[in-house]
Design an enzyme around this catalytic site. Structure first.
Site, PDB file in Angstrom:
ATOM      1  N   HIS A 399     -34.594  18.972   9.829  1.00 56.78           N
ATOM      2  CA  HIS A 399     -34.469  17.932   8.808  1.00 56.78           C
ATOM      3  C   HIS A 399     -34.863  16.563   9.357  1.00 56.78           C
ATOM      4  O   HIS A 399     -34.356  15.535   8.883  1.00 56.78           O
ATOM      5  CB  HIS A 399     -33.048  17.888   8.241  1.00 56.78           C
ATOM      6  CG  HIS A 399     -32.489  19.228   7.912  1.00 56.78           C
ATOM      7  ND1 HIS A 399     -33.105  20.100   7.041  1.00 56.78           N
ATOM      8  CD2 HIS A 399     -31.391  19.890   8.380  1.00 56.78           C
ATOM      9  CE1 HIS A 399     -32.405  21.228   6.976  1.00 56.78           C
ATOM     10  NE2 HIS A 399     -31.374  21.117   7.786  1.00 56.78           N
ATOM     11  N   CYS A 400     -35.724  16.552  10.362  1.00 58.66           N
ATOM     12  CA  CYS A 400     -36.122  15.301  11.037  1.00 58.66           C
ATOM     13  C   CYS A 400     -34.918  14.579  11.633  1.00 58.66           C
ATOM     14  O   CYS A 400     -34.953  13.364  11.832  1.00 58.66           O
ATOM     15  CB  CYS A 400     -36.874  14.367  10.089  1.00 58.66           C
ATOM     16  SG  CYS A 400     -38.432  15.045   9.490  1.00 58.66           S
TER      17      CYS A 400
END
Length: 449
Positions: A399-400
């Site tokens: 999710h970065c």
């Protein structure tokens, strides 16, 4: 009670007729039909802004500038001069980094946290490790930790990292992995006490808040928060038209350097061979031709959201009527209550599933409307694929938020995530969590292949 008819609201979204269970809203939300139609309706009279003499240019300019006023009002900013539009939150944060780049002094530092999206860590890493060293300037980045059990930001550790050489603290308003919502008032107090000498004579650190996951479900008052910068993206607010926003205090935007040069950021007739004069705010930060229609339609998404959650017809969409602060707060209170209830329902359901671990704060009241989790024996990506086979759209990966996944010792640094928006229903939650139960039971069954 601050509630609204979610089924009536869903009628405005075409995805609802497909049977999709859209629970990847932390990445991007779905567009309502009215915004798509508004975009199309603007095309016949579309023209460039600010320097055209045609009626179409004057009309488009009026709508474009009104959009800035709407965004400023939504954030309770003093006016359009404190609003910068760009492509997304990432570009907004990079705008801050590049505009402050030449102000960092040798020996300064910038403090961020392990909760951050990569977009609020990597620019500072690049500045400290790759850009400033080329000019012989040495600036350090520091990363504040979080509690691995509760997911809460360690404010004592943050305070220990902030000192008289901390020019800026960059902190998320809500984690897109753990859901954690740091105490921004406490973070602000830490920055105010640093003693860093800013160019304007103030003795404090600047505060940048990544509001990508905060703004869509909360009433944001930048003056009450005391933030210097706040960034967010409209693609998480029902408007996937490539528009992000940076709020910055006007005093800062006036004195710092632009991120991009040329076009509308240059004052009219302001160029000679010896000197270039920049445009007034906010156009100083509007190089080239901006995303004109995207900005107009995205600002109208805020007005439409108020209309969609109002108990009675409000009629703000498609107008320039001022959105009063009380109106905005009531609308966002309804959105927050609805998404918080969905998150709580999901948390209660998934905690009954054997082998499933939820990351982040225990209570829905302490988190953004999302839950990230792992299921024993399953890779997050495989789990997301199985959910998709059952009609549930989740998201798997880092999710970065790679720093936070690594801090928890996850190998690979990944999790599966469900995230909720204003148009989700209790039925969506039940279908998603029911699918998870089915997958977990299949894993545990002796007959499972």
């Amino acid at each position: 009670m601050n509630t609204f008819d979610v089924q009536r609201l869903r009628w405005h979204f075409d995805f609802a007729r497909t049977g999709r269970v859209v629970t990847n809203n932390a990445a991007s939300t779905q567009p309502p039909r009215e915004l798509v139609e508004l975009y199309r309706s603007l095309i016949p009279w579309y023209e460039n802004v600010h320097r055209g003499q045609s009626a179409a240019s004057r009309y488009t300019t009026e709508l474009f500038e009104l959009a800035y006023d709407t965004i400023a009002g939504w954030l309770n900013a003093p006016g359009r001069g404190s609003i910068v539009t760009c492509r997304n939150t990432t570009e907004a944060i990079n705008t801050v980094m590049y505009s402050l780049l030449t102000e960092f002094r040798d020996g300064d530092n910038v403090v961020t946290t392990a909760l951050e999206h990569n977009s609020n860590f990597v620019p500072w890493y690049a500045m400290c490790r790759e850009i400033l060293p080329r000019f012989g300037r040495h600036v350090e980045y520091r990363v504040a930790r979080f509690d691995p059990v509760t997911g809460q930001l360690d404010l004592e550790h943050l305070a220990s990292l902030v000192d008289a050489r901390t020019k800026l603290v960059a902190c998320t308003g809500a984690s897109n992995f753990l859901g954690t919502r740091p105490d921004l008032a406490a973070v602000r107090r830490i920055t105010l006490a640093s003693g860093y000498r800013q160019p304007d004579g103030d003795h404090r650190s600047l505060l940048l808040v990544d509001g990508a996951q905060l703004v869509p479900t909360a009433a944001i008052d930048v003056r009450a928060l005391g933030v210097d910068y706040l960034a967010f993206s409209f693609h998480k607010l029902m408007a996937p038209f490539g528009v992000g926003v940076l709020y910055g205090r006007e005093e800062l935007l006036n004195t710092t350097r632009p991120f991009l040069y040329g076009g509308d950021m240059v004052a009219e007739q302001g160029v000679t061979a010896e000197h270039v004069r920049y445009n007034r705010l906010p156009w100083k930060y509007a190089a080239g031709t901006p995303n004109i229609l995207g900005v107009i339609v995205s600002a109208q998404a805020l007005r439409l959201l108020v209309d969609l959650v109002a108990p009675e017809p409000a009629g703000y969409f498609g107008t320039g009527r001022p959105l009063g602060r009380a109106t905005i707060e009531r609308a966002m209170d309804r959105v927050a209550a609805h998404t918080r209830a969905l998150t709580g329902r999901a948390l209660d359901a998934v905690r009954e599933i054997d082998g499933l671990k939820v990351f982040g704060p225990e209570s829905a009241a302490d988190r953004a409307p999302l839950i990230s989790f792992g299921l024993s024996g399953w890779s997050p990506m495989r789990l997301a694929e199985e959910l998709d086979r059952r009609g549930v759209e989740s998201r798997a990966g880092c999710h970065c938020a790679t720093l936070a996944h690594r801090a928890l010792g996850l190998d690979p640094p990944a999790s599966c995530r469900l995230s909720f928006a204003v148009y989700n229903t209790a039925g969506d939650v039940d279908r998603a969590t029911g699918a998870l139960r089915e997958i977990a039971a299949r894993r545990l069954s002796p007959a499972a292949g």
